[in-house]
Design a protein around this motif. Sequence first.
Motif, PDB file in Angstrom:
ATOM      1  N   VAL A  49     -12.480   5.428   2.132  1.00 32.42           N
ATOM      2  CA  VAL A  49     -11.582   3.711   2.887  1.00 32.42           C
ATOM      3  C   VAL A  49     -10.823   3.720   2.318  1.00 32.42           C
ATOM      4  O   VAL A  49      -9.722   3.281   2.631  1.00 32.42           O
ATOM      5  CB  VAL A  49     -13.019   2.994   2.859  1.00 32.42           C
ATOM      6  CG1 VAL A  49     -11.841   1.534   3.544  1.00 32.42           C
ATOM      7  CG2 VAL A  49     -13.778   3.546   4.241  1.00 32.42           C
ATOM      8  N   LEU A  50     -10.961   3.424   0.798  1.00 27.69           N
ATOM      9  CA  LEU A  50      -9.433   2.882   0.251  1.00 27.69           C
ATOM     10  C   LEU A  50      -8.274   4.362   0.355  1.00 27.69           C
ATOM     11  O   LEU A  50      -7.058   3.526   0.196  1.00 27.69           O
ATOM     12  CB  LEU A  50     -10.007   3.046  -1.336  1.00 27.69           C
ATOM     13  CG  LEU A  50     -10.642   1.676  -1.562  1.00 27.69           C
ATOM     14  CD1 LEU A  50     -11.070   1.662  -3.131  1.00 27.69           C
ATOM     15  CD2 LEU A  50     -10.061   0.262  -1.316  1.00 27.69           C
ATOM     16  N   LEU A  51      -8.963   5.392   0.478  1.00 26.51           N
ATOM     17  CA  LEU A  51      -7.790   6.455   0.697  1.00 26.51           C
ATOM     18  C   LEU A  51      -6.831   5.785   1.618  1.00 26.51           C
ATOM     19  O   LEU A  51      -5.416   6.262   1.534  1.00 26.51           O
ATOM     20  CB  LEU A  51      -8.874   8.018  -0.084  1.00 26.51           C
ATOM     21  CG  LEU A  51      -8.537   8.154  -1.085  1.00 26.51           C
ATOM     22  CD1 LEU A  51      -9.983   9.253  -0.699  1.00 26.51           C
ATOM     23  CD2 LEU A  51      -7.928   8.714  -2.268  1.00 26.51           C
ATOM     24  N   THR A  52      -7.510   5.740   3.205  1.00 23.25           N
ATOM     25  CA  THR A  52      -7.575   5.074   3.891  1.00 23.25           C
ATOM     26  C   THR A  52      -6.056   4.370   4.422  1.00 23.25           C
ATOM     27  O   THR A  52      -4.772   4.220   4.558  1.00 23.25           O
ATOM     28  CB  THR A  52      -7.753   5.883   4.491  1.00 23.25           C
ATOM     29  OG1 THR A  52      -8.865   4.379   4.924  1.00 23.25           O
ATOM     30  CG2 THR A  52      -8.353   6.789   5.526  1.00 23.25           C
ATOM     31  N   MET A  53      -6.216   3.260   2.938  1.00 22.99           N
ATOM     32  CA  MET A  53      -5.652   2.308   2.544  1.00 22.99           C
ATOM     33  C   MET A  53      -4.352   2.192   2.597  1.00 22.99           C
ATOM     34  O   MET A  53      -3.703   1.562   2.542  1.00 22.99           O
ATOM     35  CB  MET A  53      -6.347   1.255   2.328  1.00 22.99           C
ATOM     36  CG  MET A  53      -7.861   0.784   3.318  1.00 22.99           C
ATOM     37  SD  MET A  53      -9.382  -0.367   2.283  1.00 22.99           S
ATOM     38  CE  MET A  53      -7.543  -1.898   2.248  1.00 22.99           C
ATOM     39  N   GLY A  54      -4.419   3.387   0.805  1.00 28.17           N
ATOM     40  CA  GLY A  54      -3.351   3.197  -0.036  1.00 28.17           C
ATOM     41  C   GLY A  54      -3.218   4.424  -0.254  1.00 28.17           C
ATOM     42  O   GLY A  54      -3.799   5.859   0.047  1.00 28.17           O
ATOM     43  N   ARG A  55      -1.640   4.721  -1.197  1.00 27.03           N
ATOM     44  CA  ARG A  55      -1.464   5.526  -1.294  1.00 27.03           C
ATOM     45  C   ARG A  55      -1.545   6.229  -2.190  1.00 27.03           C
ATOM     46  O   ARG A  55      -1.130   5.734  -3.709  1.00 27.03           O
ATOM     47  CB  ARG A  55       0.289   5.638  -0.990  1.00 27.03           C
ATOM     48  CG  ARG A  55       0.801   6.253   0.301  1.00 27.03           C
ATOM     49  CD  ARG A  55       2.052   6.072   0.459  1.00 27.03           C
ATOM     50  NE  ARG A  55       2.726   5.553  -0.380  1.00 27.03           N
ATOM     51  CZ  ARG A  55       3.675   5.609  -0.310  1.00 27.03           C
ATOM     52  NH1 ARG A  55       5.099   6.065   0.776  1.00 27.03           N
ATOM     53  NH2 ARG A  55       4.772   3.657  -0.636  1.00 27.03           N
ATOM     54  N   MET A  56      -3.222   7.003  -2.304  1.00 29.20           N
ATOM     55  CA  MET A  56      -3.857   6.842  -3.888  1.00 29.20           C
ATOM     56  C   MET A  56      -4.423   8.131  -4.219  1.00 29.20           C
ATOM     57  O   MET A  56      -4.946   8.468  -3.362  1.00 29.20           O
ATOM     58  CB  MET A  56      -4.264   5.766  -4.505  1.00 29.20           C
ATOM     59  CG  MET A  56      -5.570   5.865  -3.542  1.00 29.20           C
ATOM     60  SD  MET A  56      -6.497   3.421  -4.286  1.00 29.20           S
ATOM     61  CE  MET A  56      -4.960   2.201  -3.690  1.00 29.20           C
ATOM     62  N   THR A  57      -4.831   8.699  -5.602  1.00 26.42           N
ATOM     63  CA  THR A  57      -5.820   9.983  -5.493  1.00 26.42           C
ATOM     64  C   THR A  57      -7.077   8.749  -5.430  1.00 26.42           C
ATOM     65  O   THR A  57      -7.512   7.833  -5.217  1.00 26.42           O
ATOM     66  CB  THR A  57      -5.415  10.176  -6.951  1.00 26.42           C
ATOM     67  OG1 THR A  57      -6.031   9.811  -7.819  1.00 26.42           O
ATOM     68  CG2 THR A  57      -3.727  10.768  -6.943  1.00 26.42           C
ATOM     69  N   PRO A  58      -7.941  10.207  -5.680  1.00 28.53           N
ATOM     70  CA  PRO A  58      -9.762   9.655  -5.450  1.00 28.53           C
ATOM     71  C   PRO A  58      -9.726   9.071  -6.542  1.00 28.53           C
ATOM     72  O   PRO A  58     -10.598   8.384  -6.481  1.00 28.53           O
ATOM     73  CB  PRO A  58     -10.197  10.826  -5.174  1.00 28.53           C
ATOM     74  CG  PRO A  58      -9.455  12.247  -4.292  1.00 28.53           C
ATOM     75  CD  PRO A  58      -7.441  12.038  -4.849  1.00 28.53           C
ATOM     76  N   ASP A  59      -9.443   9.618  -8.141  1.00 28.54           N
ATOM     77  CA  ASP A  59      -8.870   9.261  -8.865  1.00 28.54           C
ATOM     78  C   ASP A  59      -8.810   7.242  -9.035  1.00 28.54           C
ATOM     79  O   ASP A  59      -9.954   6.538  -9.699  1.00 28.54           O
ATOM     80  CB  ASP A  59      -8.631   9.699 -10.277  1.00 28.54           C
ATOM     81  CG  ASP A  59     -10.152  10.946 -10.614  1.00 28.54           C
ATOM     82  OD1 ASP A  59     -11.195  10.576  -9.902  1.00 28.54           O
ATOM     83  OD2 ASP A  59      -9.052  11.513 -11.155  1.00 28.54           O
ATOM     84  N   GLU A  60      -7.967   7.657  -8.740  1.00 32.21           N
ATOM     85  CA  GLU A  60      -7.433   5.977  -8.489  1.00 32.21           C
ATOM     86  C   GLU A  60      -7.790   4.847  -7.646  1.00 32.21           C
ATOM     87  O   GLU A  60      -8.157   3.627  -7.623  1.00 32.21           O
ATOM     88  CB  GLU A  60      -5.929   6.027  -8.006  1.00 32.21           C
ATOM     89  CG  GLU A  60      -4.476   6.042  -9.080  1.00 32.21           C
ATOM     90  CD  GLU A  60      -3.319   7.127  -8.133  1.00 32.21           C
ATOM     91  OE1 GLU A  60      -2.261   6.500  -9.422  1.00 32.21           O
ATOM     92  OE2 GLU A  60      -3.195   6.913  -7.328  1.00 32.21           O
ATOM     93  N   ALA A  61      -8.659   5.638  -6.291  1.00 26.96           N
ATOM     94  CA  ALA A  61      -9.205   4.323  -4.895  1.00 26.96           C
ATOM     95  C   ALA A  61     -10.568   3.825  -5.673  1.00 26.96           C
ATOM     96  O   ALA A  61     -10.926   3.033  -5.972  1.00 26.96           O
ATOM     97  CB  ALA A  61      -9.541   5.719  -4.120  1.00 26.96           C
ATOM     98  N   LEU A  62     -11.315   5.321  -7.084  1.00 25.59           N
ATOM     99  CA  LEU A  62     -12.541   4.687  -7.885  1.00 25.59           C
ATOM    100  C   LEU A  62     -11.696   3.461  -8.725  1.00 25.59           C
ATOM    101  O   LEU A  62     -13.400   3.184  -9.458  1.00 25.59           O
ATOM    102  CB  LEU A  62     -12.818   6.180  -8.761  1.00 25.59           C
ATOM    103  CG  LEU A  62     -14.241   5.951  -8.885  1.00 25.59           C
ATOM    104  CD1 LEU A  62     -15.342   5.078  -8.089  1.00 25.59           C
ATOM    105  CD2 LEU A  62     -15.001   7.260  -9.722  1.00 25.59           C
TER     106      LEU A  62
END
Length: 124
Positions: A49-62
């Motif tokens: 969900v965070l990946l779709t909300m912002g431009r970030m990598t999976p590690d950044e989303a975690l």
Amino acid sequence: MQPDAHDAESPSADGTDVPEPLVARMEAEVEQLRHSVSSHAGIDQAVGVLLTMGRMTPDEALDTLREVSSRTGTPVDRLAELLVDYPRSGSLPAAVRRELERQVVRPRADGEHRDGDGQGRDRP
């Protein structure tokens, strides 16, 4: 009549006696593992969900999930549930919404990209 030593034991699948405390500990451990697996799946979904909300990598989303959890006092597994439900419900607690806006929405709007230490930097 005195209780037999075997009264506190349960037969196992192979017919041997297993002490009740061991059975109870093993059942508790199995339940804890089930919860852990379920919680991990929810956290992975929240990262999506965070990946779709912002431009970030999976590690950044975690990292964002952990940071929002820490800053709002919301346990990570509960925050994950809220985020996974958000696309359907459109509702988040005010503190979570504010922190997500600070961590995800504003940096994306500014063209900023989060790096591994959680600090924003401009995208190339």
